[in-house]
Design a protein around this motif. Sequence first.
Motif, PDB file in Angstrom:
ATOM      1  N   GLU A 166       0.834  -1.204   0.000  1.00 53.92           N
ATOM      2  CA  GLU A 166       0.000   0.000   0.000  1.00 53.92           C
ATOM      3  C   GLU A 166       0.869   1.255   0.000  1.00 53.92           C
ATOM      4  OE1 GLU A 166      -3.869   1.710   2.455  1.00 53.92           O
ATOM      5  OE2 GLU A 166      -2.335   0.575   3.529  1.00 53.92           O
ATOM      6  N   ARG A 167       1.959   1.247   0.763  1.00 51.05           N
ATOM      7  CA  ARG A 167       2.861   2.393   0.823  1.00 51.05           C
ATOM      8  C   ARG A 167       3.467   2.677  -0.548  1.00 51.05           C
ATOM      9  NH1 ARG A 167       5.328   1.035   5.073  1.00 51.05           N
ATOM     10  NH2 ARG A 167       7.013  -0.174   4.136  1.00 51.05           N
ATOM     11  N   GLN A 168       3.836   1.621  -1.263  1.00 44.99           N
ATOM     12  CA  GLN A 168       4.416   1.802  -2.589  1.00 44.99           C
ATOM     13  C   GLN A 168       3.389   2.375  -3.569  1.00 44.99           C
ATOM     14  OE1 GLN A 168       5.207  -1.596  -5.128  1.00 44.99           O
ATOM     15  NE2 GLN A 168       7.260  -0.829  -5.551  1.00 44.99           N
ATOM     16  N   MET A 169       2.155   1.888  -3.493  1.00 47.67           N
ATOM     17  CA  MET A 169       1.107   2.363  -4.395  1.00 47.67           C
ATOM     18  C   MET A 169       0.784   3.835  -4.149  1.00 47.67           C
ATOM     19  SD  MET A 169      -1.460  -0.942  -4.386  1.00 47.67           S
ATOM     20  CE  MET A 169      -2.700  -0.080  -5.362  1.00 47.67           C
ATOM     21  N   VAL A 170       0.667   4.216  -2.868  1.00 50.98           N
ATOM     22  CA  VAL A 170       0.341   5.611  -2.536  1.00 50.98           C
ATOM     23  C   VAL A 170       1.494   6.537  -2.918  1.00 50.98           C
ATOM     24  CG1 VAL A 170      -0.169   7.210  -0.660  1.00 50.98           C
ATOM     25  CG2 VAL A 170      -1.263   4.963  -0.699  1.00 50.98           C
ATOM     26  N   SER A 171       2.722   6.112  -2.665  1.00 58.02           N
ATOM     27  CA  SER A 171       3.885   6.922  -3.030  1.00 58.02           C
ATOM     28  C   SER A 171       3.942   7.135  -4.536  1.00 58.02           C
ATOM     29  CB  SER A 171       5.171   6.234  -2.557  1.00 58.02           C
ATOM     30  OG  SER A 171       5.213   6.140  -1.154  1.00 58.02           O
ATOM     31  N   ARG A 172       3.641   6.082  -5.268  1.00 58.70           N
ATOM     32  CA  ARG A 172       3.638   6.178  -6.725  1.00 58.70           C
ATOM     33  C   ARG A 172       2.562   7.148  -7.206  1.00 58.70           C
ATOM     34  NH1 ARG A 172       2.257   0.963 -10.469  1.00 58.70           N
ATOM     35  NH2 ARG A 172       1.866   2.061 -12.392  1.00 58.70           N
ATOM     36  N   GLU A 173       1.416   7.117  -6.548  1.00 55.80           N
ATOM     37  CA  GLU A 173       0.314   8.017  -6.907  1.00 55.80           C
ATOM     38  C   GLU A 173       0.699   9.478  -6.652  1.00 55.80           C
ATOM     39  OE1 GLU A 173      -4.460   8.585  -5.853  1.00 55.80           O
ATOM     40  OE2 GLU A 173      -3.254   7.060  -4.840  1.00 55.80           O
ATOM     41  N   ILE A 174       1.373   9.735  -5.534  1.00 54.88           N
ATOM     42  CA  ILE A 174       1.823  11.096  -5.210  1.00 54.88           C
ATOM     43  C   ILE A 174       2.836  11.587  -6.241  1.00 54.88           C
ATOM     44  CG2 ILE A 174       3.114  12.471  -3.534  1.00 54.88           C
ATOM     45  CD1 ILE A 174       1.893  10.699  -1.329  1.00 54.88           C
ATOM     46  N   SER A 175       3.807  10.732  -6.578  1.00 52.63           N
ATOM     47  CA  SER A 175       4.838  11.109  -7.554  1.00 52.63           C
ATOM     48  C   SER A 175       4.239  11.383  -8.925  1.00 52.63           C
ATOM     49  CB  SER A 175       5.886   9.994  -7.651  1.00 52.63           C
ATOM     50  OG  SER A 175       6.559   9.817  -6.433  1.00 52.63           O
ATOM     51  N   SER A 176       3.279  10.535  -9.323  1.00 47.18           N
ATOM     52  CA  SER A 176       2.645  10.704 -10.627  1.00 47.18           C
ATOM     53  C   SER A 176       1.867  12.013 -10.701  1.00 47.18           C
ATOM     54  CB  SER A 176       1.714   9.523 -10.908  1.00 47.18           C
ATOM     55  OG  SER A 176       1.047   9.681 -12.141  1.00 47.18           O
ATOM     56  N   ALA A 177       1.104  12.328  -9.641  1.00 46.73           N
ATOM     57  CA  ALA A 177       0.325  13.566  -9.615  1.00 46.73           C
ATOM     58  C   ALA A 177       1.237  14.789  -9.631  1.00 46.73           C
ATOM     59  CB  ALA A 177      -0.563  13.591  -8.369  1.00 46.73           C
ATOM     60  N   THR A 178       2.352  14.705  -8.909  1.00 51.43           N
ATOM     61  CA  THR A 178       3.309  15.815  -8.879  1.00 51.43           C
ATOM     62  C   THR A 178       3.956  16.018 -10.246  1.00 51.43           C
ATOM     63  OG1 THR A 178       3.798  15.337  -6.553  1.00 51.43           O
ATOM     64  CG2 THR A 178       5.373  16.713  -7.734  1.00 51.43           C
ATOM     65  N   GLN A 179       4.303  14.924 -10.887  1.00 51.69           N
ATOM     66  CA  GLN A 179       4.942  14.996 -12.201  1.00 51.69           C
ATOM     67  C   GLN A 179       4.021  15.637 -13.241  1.00 51.69           C
ATOM     68  OE1 GLN A 179       5.844  11.158 -13.861  1.00 51.69           O
ATOM     69  NE2 GLN A 179       7.165  11.972 -15.460  1.00 51.69           N
ATOM     70  N   LEU A 180       2.728  15.316 -13.161  1.00 52.98           N
ATOM     71  CA  LEU A 180       1.783  15.802 -14.167  1.00 52.98           C
ATOM     72  C   LEU A 180       1.348  17.245 -13.936  1.00 52.98           C
ATOM     73  CD1 LEU A 180      -0.471  12.625 -14.582  1.00 52.98           C
ATOM     74  CD2 LEU A 180       1.021  13.621 -16.312  1.00 52.98           C
ATOM     75  N   TRP A 181       1.054  17.610 -12.675  1.00 54.40           N
ATOM     76  CA  TRP A 181       0.435  18.914 -12.430  1.00 54.40           C
ATOM     77  C   TRP A 181       1.119  19.769 -11.374  1.00 54.40           C
ATOM     78  CZ3 TRP A 181      -3.029  14.527 -12.497  1.00 54.40           C
ATOM     79  CH2 TRP A 181      -3.652  14.354 -13.740  1.00 54.40           C
ATOM     80  N   GLY A 182       2.315  19.394 -10.952  1.00 53.89           N
ATOM     81  CA  GLY A 182       3.058  20.238 -10.028  1.00 53.89           C
ATOM     82  C   GLY A 182       2.948  19.813  -8.569  1.00 53.89           C
ATOM     83  N   ALA A 183       3.792  20.442  -7.728  1.00 56.23           N
ATOM     84  CA  ALA A 183       3.905  20.038  -6.329  1.00 56.23           C
ATOM     85  C   ALA A 183       3.037  20.834  -5.366  1.00 56.23           C
ATOM     86  CB  ALA A 183       5.372  20.141  -5.893  1.00 56.23           C
ATOM     87  N   ASP A 184       2.262  21.776  -5.871  1.00 55.46           N
ATOM     88  CA  ASP A 184       1.408  22.602  -5.003  1.00 55.46           C
ATOM     89  C   ASP A 184      -0.006  22.025  -4.977  1.00 55.46           C
ATOM     90  OD1 ASP A 184       0.038  24.490  -3.586  1.00 55.46           O
ATOM     91  OD2 ASP A 184       0.924  26.206  -4.626  1.00 55.46           O
TER      92      ASP A 184
END
Length: 290
Positions: A69-87
Amino acid sequence: MYTARSSATLQFGRNMALQLHRLLRQPRGASVCHPRRSFNTSSPWFSGHNKWSTIKHDKAKKDKGKSKERQMVSREISSATQLWGADPKYNPRLTLALSNAKRASIPKTVIEAAILRGQGLSVTGQALENVTIEAMLPGSVAAVVECQTDQKARVLQDIRHIIKDNGGTVTPTTFLFEKKGRVVMEKKDGLNADDYLDQAIEAGATDLVMDDKERLVVFTDPSETKRVGEAFSKLSGLTIEELEIFWDPNPDTLVDVQDEEQVKDLEDLLSALRDDHTVQDIYMNSTQKF
C-alpha cells in the motif's frame, strides 16, 4: 494334631509365599511388570502452534500489505506531482493522493520523498537517475525492478543483495517483456473506446482499451508517451489521470505459481523489495497479482 494332608497343604502354602516373595524382589528390568501411576504437570502442546507464532504470522501478513500500500500511494503522489506540479492548491489529484496517504498512515518522510521524486529530485536535492534490475524470482517468475536514485552503484548492490538473499537470481529478463507507454484518462459515465478510436489514431496511439475501472487507456511507444497523452487529451477533451512507461510481459511467457512454499517465498521477496524506498515498480510475468 495335624494329619499328613494338612501338613502337605501347609508346605504348599509356604512354597507359594516364598515364590511370591522372590517375584516381588526381582531387579528392575525383569520380565514382570508392575503397573504404576504417574503425574505430569507440564503444559499441553497443541499441534506445534502457539500464540506467539500466530501473532508473528499475522504481523508479517499485515506488514506485507502495508509495504504494498505504501508503494502504491507513493507512486500516486509522484505521478500527480509529475503531471500537475507540487502545489496541492493547484493540483486536486495531488490533494487526493495526500489524503489517501494520511488515511494509510504513511510517514511524512515518505510523502515528502514521493513529492520530490515527482519533480525528479532526491531528498538531498540531487537529480534522480532511473535504474533497471532484471531477475528471476522464486517460482520461475521473471521480474523487472525499476528504481530511482541519486546513488546508482549503491542501489544496484542493495537490490541485488535483497534478491539473492530471498531466493532470487539476478539475470537478464527484459526479453520476456515489451516496454510500452500507458496513459490513463479520467473516468466518465458512458465512455466507449470505439467512440475515441479516431482521436487515438490521430494522436499517435498504438492501442486504445477500457480498463476494469471503465477508464480509457491509451498505449503508445515509450518515447512518445507524454506527447501522445497530451495530444489525445486535447482531441478527446478528457483529462489525463495517470501516465507511465512500463514493462508488459509477453502472453506466451506467463507463469502460474501454484506451490504454496514458492508463493510465500515470492511474497517475502516482494515485500523486502517494496520496503526499499528507491524501488518504484516491480513488473512480473506471473498470472497472479502480488
